[in-house]
Design a protein around this motif. Structure first.
Motif, PDB file in Angstrom:
ATOM      1  N   THR A 176      56.233  -4.182  -1.911  1.00  0.00           N
ATOM      2  CA  THR A 176      55.278  -3.712  -0.925  1.00  0.00           C
ATOM      3  C   THR A 176      55.884  -2.589  -0.101  1.00  0.00           C
ATOM      4  O   THR A 176      56.955  -2.730   0.465  1.00  0.00           O
ATOM      5  N   LYS A 177      55.170  -1.457  -0.036  1.00  0.00           N
ATOM      6  CA  LYS A 177      55.668  -0.284   0.689  1.00  0.00           C
ATOM      7  C   LYS A 177      54.617   0.196   1.677  1.00  0.00           C
ATOM      8  O   LYS A 177      53.418   0.014   1.485  1.00  0.00           O
ATOM      9  N   PHE A 178      55.101   0.810   2.748  1.00  0.00           N
ATOM     10  CA  PHE A 178      54.227   1.297   3.799  1.00  0.00           C
ATOM     11  C   PHE A 178      54.551   2.756   4.121  1.00  0.00           C
ATOM     12  O   PHE A 178      55.648   3.227   3.841  1.00  0.00           O
ATOM     13  N   MET A 179      53.591   3.437   4.737  1.00  0.00           N
ATOM     14  CA  MET A 179      53.801   4.830   5.134  1.00  0.00           C
ATOM     15  C   MET A 179      53.208   5.050   6.518  1.00  0.00           C
ATOM     16  O   MET A 179      52.086   4.625   6.800  1.00  0.00           O
ATOM     17  N   LEU A 180      53.962   5.716   7.367  1.00  0.00           N
ATOM     18  CA  LEU A 180      53.492   6.080   8.693  1.00  0.00           C
ATOM     19  C   LEU A 180      52.870   7.470   8.611  1.00  0.00           C
ATOM     20  O   LEU A 180      53.550   8.446   8.282  1.00  0.00           O
ATOM     21  N   LYS A 181      51.570   7.567   8.890  1.00  0.00           N
ATOM     22  CA  LYS A 181      50.843   8.823   8.715  1.00  0.00           C
ATOM     23  C   LYS A 181      51.251   9.875   9.748  1.00  0.00           C
ATOM     24  O   LYS A 181      51.232  11.061   9.462  1.00  0.00           O
ATOM     25  N   ASN A 182      51.589   9.426  10.954  1.00  0.00           N
ATOM     26  CA  ASN A 182      52.013  10.347  12.005  1.00  0.00           C
ATOM     27  C   ASN A 182      53.418   9.937  12.443  1.00  0.00           C
ATOM     28  O   ASN A 182      53.596   8.861  13.014  1.00  0.00           O
ATOM     29  N   THR A 183      54.400  10.762  12.170  1.00  0.00           N
ATOM     30  CA  THR A 183      55.789  10.384  12.432  1.00  0.00           C
ATOM     31  C   THR A 183      56.276  10.786  13.821  1.00  0.00           C
ATOM     32  O   THR A 183      57.446  10.607  14.141  1.00  0.00           O
ATOM     33  N   SER A 184      55.383  11.321  14.649  1.00  0.00           N
ATOM     34  CA  SER A 184      55.806  11.756  15.990  1.00  0.00           C
ATOM     35  C   SER A 184      55.192  10.951  17.119  1.00  0.00           C
ATOM     36  O   SER A 184      55.741  10.904  18.223  1.00  0.00           O
ATOM     37  N   ILE A 185      54.066  10.290  16.851  1.00  0.00           N
ATOM     38  CA  ILE A 185      53.342   9.615  17.930  1.00  0.00           C
ATOM     39  C   ILE A 185      54.167   8.506  18.587  1.00  0.00           C
ATOM     40  O   ILE A 185      54.026   8.219  19.773  1.00  0.00           O
ATOM     41  N   PHE A 186      55.056   7.877  17.813  1.00  0.00           N
ATOM     42  CA  PHE A 186      55.842   6.768  18.352  1.00  0.00           C
ATOM     43  C   PHE A 186      57.258   7.167  18.770  1.00  0.00           C
ATOM     44  O   PHE A 186      58.089   6.300  19.031  1.00  0.00           O
ATOM     45  N   THR A 187      57.538   8.451  18.839  1.00  0.00           N
ATOM     46  CA  THR A 187      58.860   8.919  19.249  1.00  0.00           C
ATOM     47  C   THR A 187      59.218   8.382  20.633  1.00  0.00           C
ATOM     48  O   THR A 187      58.459   8.555  21.593  1.00  0.00           O
ATOM     49  N   ASN A 188      60.354   7.685  20.706  1.00  0.00           N
ATOM     50  CA  ASN A 188      60.854   7.105  21.967  1.00  0.00           C
ATOM     51  C   ASN A 188      59.865   6.117  22.599  1.00  0.00           C
ATOM     52  O   ASN A 188      59.866   5.926  23.824  1.00  0.00           O
ATOM     53  N   LYS A 189      59.043   5.484  21.763  1.00  0.00           N
ATOM     54  CA  LYS A 189      58.080   4.508  22.257  1.00  0.00           C
ATOM     55  C   LYS A 189      58.438   3.096  21.786  1.00  0.00           C
ATOM     56  O   LYS A 189      59.179   2.915  20.831  1.00  0.00           O
ATOM     57  N   ILE A 198      54.298 -15.377   9.839  1.00  0.00           N
ATOM     58  CA  ILE A 198      55.602 -14.983   9.300  1.00  0.00           C
ATOM     59  C   ILE A 198      56.087 -16.088   8.374  1.00  0.00           C
ATOM     60  O   ILE A 198      56.159 -17.258   8.773  1.00  0.00           O
ATOM     61  N   THR A 199      56.442 -15.721   7.146  1.00  0.00           N
ATOM     62  CA  THR A 199      57.066 -16.681   6.226  1.00  0.00           C
ATOM     63  C   THR A 199      58.530 -16.280   6.042  1.00  0.00           C
ATOM     64  O   THR A 199      59.410 -16.804   6.696  1.00  0.00           O
ATOM     65  N   THR A 200      58.785 -15.311   5.184  1.00  0.00           N
ATOM     66  CA  THR A 200      60.164 -14.828   5.011  1.00  0.00           C
ATOM     67  C   THR A 200      60.452 -13.637   5.901  1.00  0.00           C
ATOM     68  O   THR A 200      61.612 -13.286   6.112  1.00  0.00           O
ATOM     69  N   GLY A 201      59.411 -12.978   6.383  1.00  0.00           N
ATOM     70  CA  GLY A 201      59.591 -11.768   7.188  1.00  0.00           C
ATOM     71  C   GLY A 201      59.700 -10.507   6.350  1.00  0.00           C
ATOM     72  O   GLY A 201      59.894  -9.417   6.892  1.00  0.00           O
ATOM     73  N   ALA A 202      59.554 -10.614   5.014  1.00  0.00           N
ATOM     74  CA  ALA A 202      59.737  -9.458   4.128  1.00  0.00           C
ATOM     75  C   ALA A 202      58.726  -8.349   4.399  1.00  0.00           C
ATOM     76  O   ALA A 202      59.075  -7.167   4.413  1.00  0.00           O
ATOM     77  N   THR A 203      57.467  -8.716   4.602  1.00  0.00           N
ATOM     78  CA  THR A 203      56.432  -7.707   4.856  1.00  0.00           C
ATOM     79  C   THR A 203      56.681  -6.998   6.179  1.00  0.00           C
ATOM     80  O   THR A 203      56.614  -5.768   6.272  1.00  0.00           O
ATOM     81  N   LEU A 204      56.994  -7.768   7.207  1.00  0.00           N
ATOM     82  CA  LEU A 204      57.276  -7.178   8.507  1.00  0.00           C
ATOM     83  C   LEU A 204      58.525  -6.300   8.442  1.00  0.00           C
ATOM     84  O   LEU A 204      58.579  -5.231   9.050  1.00  0.00           O
ATOM     85  N   GLU A 205      59.511  -6.736   7.699  1.00  0.00           N
ATOM     86  CA  GLU A 205      60.734  -5.943   7.538  1.00  0.00           C
ATOM     87  C   GLU A 205      60.413  -4.584   6.919  1.00  0.00           C
ATOM     88  O   GLU A 205      60.926  -3.544   7.365  1.00  0.00           O
ATOM     89  N   ALA A 206      59.570  -4.575   5.888  1.00  0.00           N
ATOM     90  CA  ALA A 206      59.194  -3.320   5.239  1.00  0.00           C
ATOM     91  C   ALA A 206      58.458  -2.403   6.219  1.00  0.00           C
ATOM     92  O   ALA A 206      58.686  -1.186   6.233  1.00  0.00           O
ATOM     93  N   CYS A 207      57.590  -2.977   7.034  1.00  0.00           N
ATOM     94  CA  CYS A 207      56.878  -2.188   8.051  1.00  0.00           C
ATOM     95  C   CYS A 207      57.863  -1.593   9.052  1.00  0.00           C
ATOM     96  O   CYS A 207      57.776  -0.404   9.413  1.00  0.00           O
ATOM     97  N   ILE A 208      58.782  -2.408   9.515  1.00  0.00           N
ATOM     98  CA  ILE A 208      59.737  -1.974  10.532  1.00  0.00           C
ATOM     99  C   ILE A 208      60.620  -0.847  10.007  1.00  0.00           C
ATOM    100  O   ILE A 208      60.896   0.133  10.713  1.00  0.00           O
ATOM    101  N   LYS A 209      61.066  -0.957   8.758  1.00  0.00           N
ATOM    102  CA  LYS A 209      61.917   0.091   8.182  1.00  0.00           C
ATOM    103  C   LYS A 209      61.187   1.425   8.133  1.00  0.00           C
ATOM    104  O   LYS A 209      61.787   2.481   8.357  1.00  0.00           O
ATOM    105  N   GLU A 210      59.895   1.385   7.850  1.00  0.00           N
ATOM    106  CA  GLU A 210      59.119   2.625   7.848  1.00  0.00           C
ATOM    107  C   GLU A 210      58.944   3.148   9.273  1.00  0.00           C
ATOM    108  O   GLU A 210      59.101   4.346   9.531  1.00  0.00           O
TER     109      GLU A 210
END
Length: 228
Positions: A176-189, A198-210
């Motif tokens: 499972t892969k994710f993409m952030l469409k706007n890479t500036s909106i969350f700068t320093n936020k 939450i089961t293993t946290g794998a999906t959330l981990e993938a989101c967080i890495k992106e």
């Protein structure tokens, strides 16, 4: 007006999502008796609990918590099943109001700038017709006065359904892969990432890495439930 409400309720009563008994006018989603049976985690410290510990050595997060325990057989599973597979989005409203009041009172996440949901794959979204955490996020947003943003973090690939996979296999599934469409909106936020369980946290981990490809971002996690 009250007569019309009573008449409508007589023929279309609202039922408890767990025991299926009629709800009173002051009850929503589940009855008072079932609410008392909900397995609360009662994690007071948002940086020292079992949810937070899931991500040790995997990704860096600020804080994490879940309202309920999720067990193979139990009330939490039945209620969330109503939300995910039976179209009962009032469950999301219920949890959003409940957790929203808790977070507003304890101010553990008072410095959060945005709330975003774990997204569904477009195909799953078309099949289901809604993201099961949208209402949850919208009502958290109302209580906390924090902007809720959908469709900025998107799911670009997905594995086959994991319902029948072993826990170990799910943990090692990195398809499972994710993409952030706007890479500036969350700068320093500070971003609050939300999901249902939450089961293993794998999906959330993938989101967080992106998300952490964004400069200076901080990420915290809140979910309705946590699998023991």
């Amino acid at each position: 007006m009250q007569f019309l409400k009573d008449f409508f309720h007589l023929f279309y009563p609202k039922l408890c999502a767990n025991c299926e008994n009629n709800l009173t006018e002051n009850e929503t989603v589940i009855c008072t008796f079932c609410r008392h049976d909900l397995p609360l985690t009662n994690f007071v410290d948002y940086k020292k609990n079992k949810v937070y510990e899931i991500f040790y050595g995997r990704v860096s997060i600020e804080k994490a918590n879940s309202l309920l325990y999720y067990r193979k057989k139990g009330i939490t599973k039945k209620i969330i099943h109503e939300l995910k597979y039976k179209g009962n989005e009032d469950v999301g409203v219920f949890f959003g109001n409940w957790l929203g009041e808790i977070l507003k009172e304890n101010r553990q996440l008072s410095d959060v700038d945005f709330i975003i949901p774990v997204p569904l794959h477009p195909k799953k979204m078309r099949q289901r017709g809604y993201n099961q955490v949208t209402k949850f996020g919208e009502y958290l947003s109302k209580h906390l006065k924090i902007t809720f943003i959908e469709n900025i973090l998107i799911r670009i690939s997905t594995s086959k359904t994991q319902t029948f996979k072993a826990r170990f296999e799910r943990f090692n599934n990195l398809d499972t892969k994710f993409m952030l469409k706007n890479t500036s909106i969350f700068t320093n936020k500070h971003v609050l990432l939300i999901d249902d369980v939450i089961t293993t946290g794998a999906t959330l981990e993938a989101c967080i890495k992106e998300l952490q490809k964004t400069k200076g971002i901080k990420v915290s996690i809140i979910t309705m439930a946590y699998t023991e």
